[in-house]
Design a protein around this motif. Sequence first.
Motif, PDB file in Angstrom:
ATOM      1  N   LEU A   1      42.231  18.010 -19.607  1.00  0.00           N
ATOM      2  CA  LEU A   1      40.867  17.830 -18.248  1.00  0.00           C
ATOM      3  C   LEU A   1      41.463  19.211 -17.269  1.00  0.00           C
ATOM      4  O   LEU A   1      40.920  20.009 -17.369  1.00  0.00           O
ATOM      5  CB  LEU A   1      42.396  17.188 -17.140  1.00  0.00           C
ATOM      6  CG  LEU A   1      41.493  17.345 -15.996  1.00  0.00           C
ATOM      7  CD1 LEU A   1      39.920  16.581 -15.949  1.00  0.00           C
ATOM      8  CD2 LEU A   1      42.155  16.328 -14.327  1.00  0.00           C
ATOM      9  N   GLY A   2      42.020  20.379 -18.202  1.00  0.00           N
ATOM     10  CA  GLY A   2      43.099  21.368 -17.573  1.00  0.00           C
ATOM     11  C   GLY A   2      42.062  22.287 -18.436  1.00  0.00           C
ATOM     12  O   GLY A   2      41.252  23.258 -17.893  1.00  0.00           O
ATOM     13  N   VAL A   3      41.720  22.063 -18.992  1.00  0.00           N
ATOM     14  CA  VAL A   3      40.868  22.837 -20.353  1.00  0.00           C
ATOM     15  C   VAL A   3      39.779  22.934 -20.050  1.00  0.00           C
ATOM     16  O   VAL A   3      39.051  23.891 -19.485  1.00  0.00           O
ATOM     17  CB  VAL A   3      41.468  23.008 -21.564  1.00  0.00           C
ATOM     18  CG1 VAL A   3      40.066  23.205 -22.455  1.00  0.00           C
ATOM     19  CG2 VAL A   3      42.769  22.600 -22.425  1.00  0.00           C
ATOM     20  N   LEU A   4      39.020  21.778 -19.918  1.00  0.00           N
ATOM     21  CA  LEU A   4      37.741  21.655 -19.083  1.00  0.00           C
ATOM     22  C   LEU A   4      37.603  22.068 -18.279  1.00  0.00           C
ATOM     23  O   LEU A   4      36.545  23.320 -17.811  1.00  0.00           O
ATOM     24  CB  LEU A   4      37.250  19.930 -19.560  1.00  0.00           C
ATOM     25  CG  LEU A   4      35.634  19.757 -18.746  1.00  0.00           C
ATOM     26  CD1 LEU A   4      34.843  20.556 -19.559  1.00  0.00           C
ATOM     27  CD2 LEU A   4      36.000  18.465 -18.503  1.00  0.00           C
ATOM     28  N   SER A   5      38.519  22.070 -16.938  1.00  0.00           N
ATOM     29  CA  SER A   5      38.174  22.573 -15.689  1.00  0.00           C
ATOM     30  C   SER A   5      38.025  24.396 -16.025  1.00  0.00           C
ATOM     31  O   SER A   5      37.512  24.967 -14.938  1.00  0.00           O
ATOM     32  CB  SER A   5      38.673  22.362 -14.639  1.00  0.00           C
ATOM     33  OG  SER A   5      39.384  20.770 -14.616  1.00  0.00           O
ATOM     34  N   GLY A   6      39.346  24.821 -16.742  1.00  0.00           N
ATOM     35  CA  GLY A   6      38.931  26.650 -17.055  1.00  0.00           C
ATOM     36  C   GLY A   6      37.991  27.426 -17.094  1.00  0.00           C
ATOM     37  O   GLY A   6      37.330  27.528 -17.228  1.00  0.00           O
ATOM     38  N   ASP A   7      37.577  26.310 -18.653  1.00  0.00           N
ATOM     39  CA  ASP A   7      36.685  26.146 -18.952  1.00  0.00           C
ATOM     40  C   ASP A   7      35.020  26.517 -17.961  1.00  0.00           C
ATOM     41  O   ASP A   7      34.244  27.523 -18.122  1.00  0.00           O
ATOM     42  CB  ASP A   7      36.075  26.038 -20.467  1.00  0.00           C
ATOM     43  CG  ASP A   7      36.894  26.407 -21.704  1.00  0.00           C
ATOM     44  OD1 ASP A   7      37.660  27.120 -20.654  1.00  0.00           O
ATOM     45  OD2 ASP A   7      36.702  26.163 -22.511  1.00  0.00           O
ATOM     46  N   HIS A   8      35.578  25.116 -17.379  1.00  0.00           N
ATOM     47  CA  HIS A   8      33.573  25.223 -16.694  1.00  0.00           C
ATOM     48  C   HIS A   8      33.915  27.151 -15.753  1.00  0.00           C
ATOM     49  O   HIS A   8      32.680  27.737 -15.280  1.00  0.00           O
ATOM     50  CB  HIS A   8      33.970  23.697 -15.173  1.00  0.00           C
ATOM     51  CG  HIS A   8      33.577  22.792 -16.336  1.00  0.00           C
ATOM     52  ND1 HIS A   8      33.213  21.523 -15.415  1.00  0.00           N
ATOM     53  CD2 HIS A   8      32.580  22.751 -17.329  1.00  0.00           C
ATOM     54  CE1 HIS A   8      33.345  20.717 -16.313  1.00  0.00           C
ATOM     55  NE2 HIS A   8      32.435  21.429 -17.242  1.00  0.00           N
ATOM     56  N   CYS A   9      34.872  27.232 -15.059  1.00  0.00           N
ATOM     57  CA  CYS A   9      35.475  28.070 -14.070  1.00  0.00           C
ATOM     58  C   CYS A   9      34.909  29.738 -14.715  1.00  0.00           C
ATOM     59  O   CYS A   9      33.824  30.160 -14.527  1.00  0.00           O
ATOM     60  CB  CYS A   9      36.460  28.497 -13.462  1.00  0.00           C
ATOM     61  SG  CYS A   9      36.981  27.343 -12.807  1.00  0.00           S
ATOM     62  N   LYS A  10      35.538  29.904 -16.209  1.00  0.00           N
ATOM     63  CA  LYS A  10      34.746  30.928 -16.646  1.00  0.00           C
ATOM     64  C   LYS A  10      33.132  30.909 -16.728  1.00  0.00           C
ATOM     65  O   LYS A  10      32.703  32.342 -16.912  1.00  0.00           O
ATOM     66  CB  LYS A  10      35.932  31.279 -18.454  1.00  0.00           C
ATOM     67  CG  LYS A  10      36.974  31.367 -18.241  1.00  0.00           C
ATOM     68  CD  LYS A  10      37.860  31.255 -18.842  1.00  0.00           C
ATOM     69  CE  LYS A  10      39.248  31.499 -18.972  1.00  0.00           C
ATOM     70  NZ  LYS A  10      39.751  31.100 -20.589  1.00  0.00           N
ATOM     71  N   THR A  11      32.753  29.632 -18.018  1.00  0.00           N
ATOM     72  CA  THR A  11      31.233  29.637 -17.551  1.00  0.00           C
ATOM     73  C   THR A  11      30.014  30.118 -16.949  1.00  0.00           C
ATOM     74  O   THR A  11      29.350  30.575 -16.840  1.00  0.00           O
ATOM     75  CB  THR A  11      30.971  28.420 -18.317  1.00  0.00           C
ATOM     76  OG1 THR A  11      31.828  28.393 -19.685  1.00  0.00           O
ATOM     77  CG2 THR A  11      29.785  28.257 -18.491  1.00  0.00           C
ATOM     78  N   ALA A  12      30.945  29.217 -15.091  1.00  0.00           N
ATOM     79  CA  ALA A  12      30.351  29.304 -14.158  1.00  0.00           C
ATOM     80  C   ALA A  12      29.753  31.052 -13.733  1.00  0.00           C
ATOM     81  O   ALA A  12      28.903  31.612 -13.093  1.00  0.00           O
ATOM     82  CB  ALA A  12      31.134  28.609 -13.231  1.00  0.00           C
ATOM     83  N   SER A  13      31.525  31.950 -14.338  1.00  0.00           N
ATOM     84  CA  SER A  13      31.482  32.951 -14.005  1.00  0.00           C
ATOM     85  C   SER A  13      30.322  33.679 -14.815  1.00  0.00           C
ATOM     86  O   SER A  13      29.631  34.317 -14.451  1.00  0.00           O
ATOM     87  CB  SER A  13      32.549  33.486 -14.233  1.00  0.00           C
ATOM     88  OG  SER A  13      32.906  35.352 -14.092  1.00  0.00           O
ATOM     89  N   ASP A  14      30.236  33.810 -16.217  1.00  0.00           N
ATOM     90  CA  ASP A  14      29.432  34.182 -16.884  1.00  0.00           C
ATOM     91  C   ASP A  14      27.955  33.861 -17.257  1.00  0.00           C
ATOM     92  O   ASP A  14      27.178  35.049 -16.667  1.00  0.00           O
ATOM     93  CB  ASP A  14      29.717  33.706 -18.980  1.00  0.00           C
ATOM     94  CG  ASP A  14      30.800  34.247 -19.331  1.00  0.00           C
ATOM     95  OD1 ASP A  14      31.557  35.791 -17.856  1.00  0.00           O
ATOM     96  OD2 ASP A  14      31.578  33.827 -20.333  1.00  0.00           O
ATOM     97  N   LEU A  15      27.740  32.834 -16.588  1.00  0.00           N
ATOM     98  CA  LEU A  15      26.643  32.382 -16.199  1.00  0.00           C
ATOM     99  C   LEU A  15      25.756  32.924 -14.611  1.00  0.00           C
ATOM    100  O   LEU A  15      25.183  32.639 -14.344  1.00  0.00           O
ATOM    101  CB  LEU A  15      25.775  31.024 -16.340  1.00  0.00           C
ATOM    102  CG  LEU A  15      26.593  30.013 -17.382  1.00  0.00           C
ATOM    103  CD1 LEU A  15      25.631  28.677 -16.900  1.00  0.00           C
ATOM    104  CD2 LEU A  15      25.510  30.771 -18.862  1.00  0.00           C
ATOM    105  N   GLY A  16      26.516  32.646 -13.431  1.00  0.00           N
ATOM    106  CA  GLY A  16      26.494  33.712 -12.474  1.00  0.00           C
ATOM    107  C   GLY A  16      26.351  32.803 -11.522  1.00  0.00           C
ATOM    108  O   GLY A  16      25.178  32.810 -10.505  1.00  0.00           O
ATOM    109  N   LEU A  17      26.579  31.262 -11.970  1.00  0.00           N
ATOM    110  CA  LEU A  17      26.689  30.329 -10.974  1.00  0.00           C
ATOM    111  C   LEU A  17      27.393  30.481  -9.707  1.00  0.00           C
ATOM    112  O   LEU A  17      28.397  30.561  -9.401  1.00  0.00           O
ATOM    113  CB  LEU A  17      27.276  28.909 -11.161  1.00  0.00           C
ATOM    114  CG  LEU A  17      26.743  28.430 -12.722  1.00  0.00           C
ATOM    115  CD1 LEU A  17      27.094  27.294 -12.977  1.00  0.00           C
ATOM    116  CD2 LEU A  17      25.156  28.459 -12.646  1.00  0.00           C
TER     117      LEU A  17
END
Length: 443
Positions: free
Chosen positions: A110-126
């Motif tokens: 769950l933590g890996v998924l949540s961390g990756d969500h944050c990083k990907t949101a940053s890269d995508l500019g969400l």
Amino acid sequence: LYDLAYNFWWSWTREARQLFSSIDSDSWARYRNPVELLLNVERAQLERLVENTTFMDSYVGVQRAFRGYLAGNKDTWFRRRFPDYGAGPFAYFSMEYAIATCLRVYSGGLGVLSGDHCKTASDLGLPFVALGLLYRAGYFRQAIDADGFQQHIYPEYDFTRLPVRPAMDGRGRDVIVRVPLPGREVAAKVWVAQVGRVPLLLLDTDLHVNDPADRPIANVLYVRGREMRLVQEVLLGIGGVRALAALGIEPAAWHINEGHSALLQLERLRQVISTEDVDFESALDLIKANTSFTTHTPVPAGNEQFEQAMVERYLEPWVGPLRTETGRLMALGSADHGEPNQPLNLTALALRTSSYANAVSRLNAEVSDNMWRHLFPEQPPEEPVIEPITNGVHLPTWLGTEIRALFRRRYGTDWFDELMEPAAWEFIDEIPDEELWAAHVAQ
């Protein structure tokens, strides 16, 4: 260097990590923490590095890439596709986040998924803001003693030596929120872990103003005691919503990632009822409209629930502000299995207060939909209650060095943007098998 150290962009940028390692390779190997490294480095060493042309070239290059990343918000995936978007951010709540090994507020998937969500949101500019807890002892580390038995070790972290900073209000003061508990309030300080363009807000209860019994509320991830676990989840949900309000952040959408944070809906209901002057059911419709929920684990242990007698003490203070009864609040979290005095199930609560729910793979969605469909008897059989969105990963974090070099060699520095397009598989397929296999073997 401190600006770079306090933004977790370095955690998925190899050149930035190499830069920190070149300052003090022993310290970097030991801590993997740029703040700890910079606090310990001798000034004479920094002065020597300034005279080192190779280091300074690397430094200038990394800083240019870092500033360019932060300044490029107008040319992101999100802005290209939604150029006229002007609403608030998406608020994302999770119990744990795996951003980097030096910030141990995670235990596993769950933590890996949540961390990756944050990083990907940053890269995508969400437009994205994340909420969690800052655990002073983190999640236990495993050690094997001389007799071969596993021991659990809980380190105590000094937050001033981690890549997190106190959140500040408009007057430059620490942001402190207060969360109601039976017979008292608990204060929580808000810290910020900056993940690229995304702020991750983390709550800390180890404050002198709190009763000594309340200071350890956020000490340990997944604390064992059931009532303390409930208090943690009250803190995450209620405290998270109040932290956003204290910082003047008005989300356009709310994402409950697993049921741990579902009690945030109580505070949202209170806000809507007090500002819109509507009844409980109308407020419920309003908050459901912009809430989504992700369920992960289709087994009882993955769906938090708490005994009715204990939970009612925590719900009682909400009866007046929400213009309802304790029984109605309990009913929102009933798993509807027929037995009397049913516990409050946070997955059921999240499902009933969301307009959209997903699981994390196609099979996971089928199993989860069968588990929870009975909560929505009006739903047509052909329409799923829970839909599949398969888990992804943040590619720059998990892609190996040799494969990354292969992509860069063949497609230049824009290789990552290529992989964001629907034709990504064609992009991969163009690489000769021999080159891909050689990179794989090298890894």
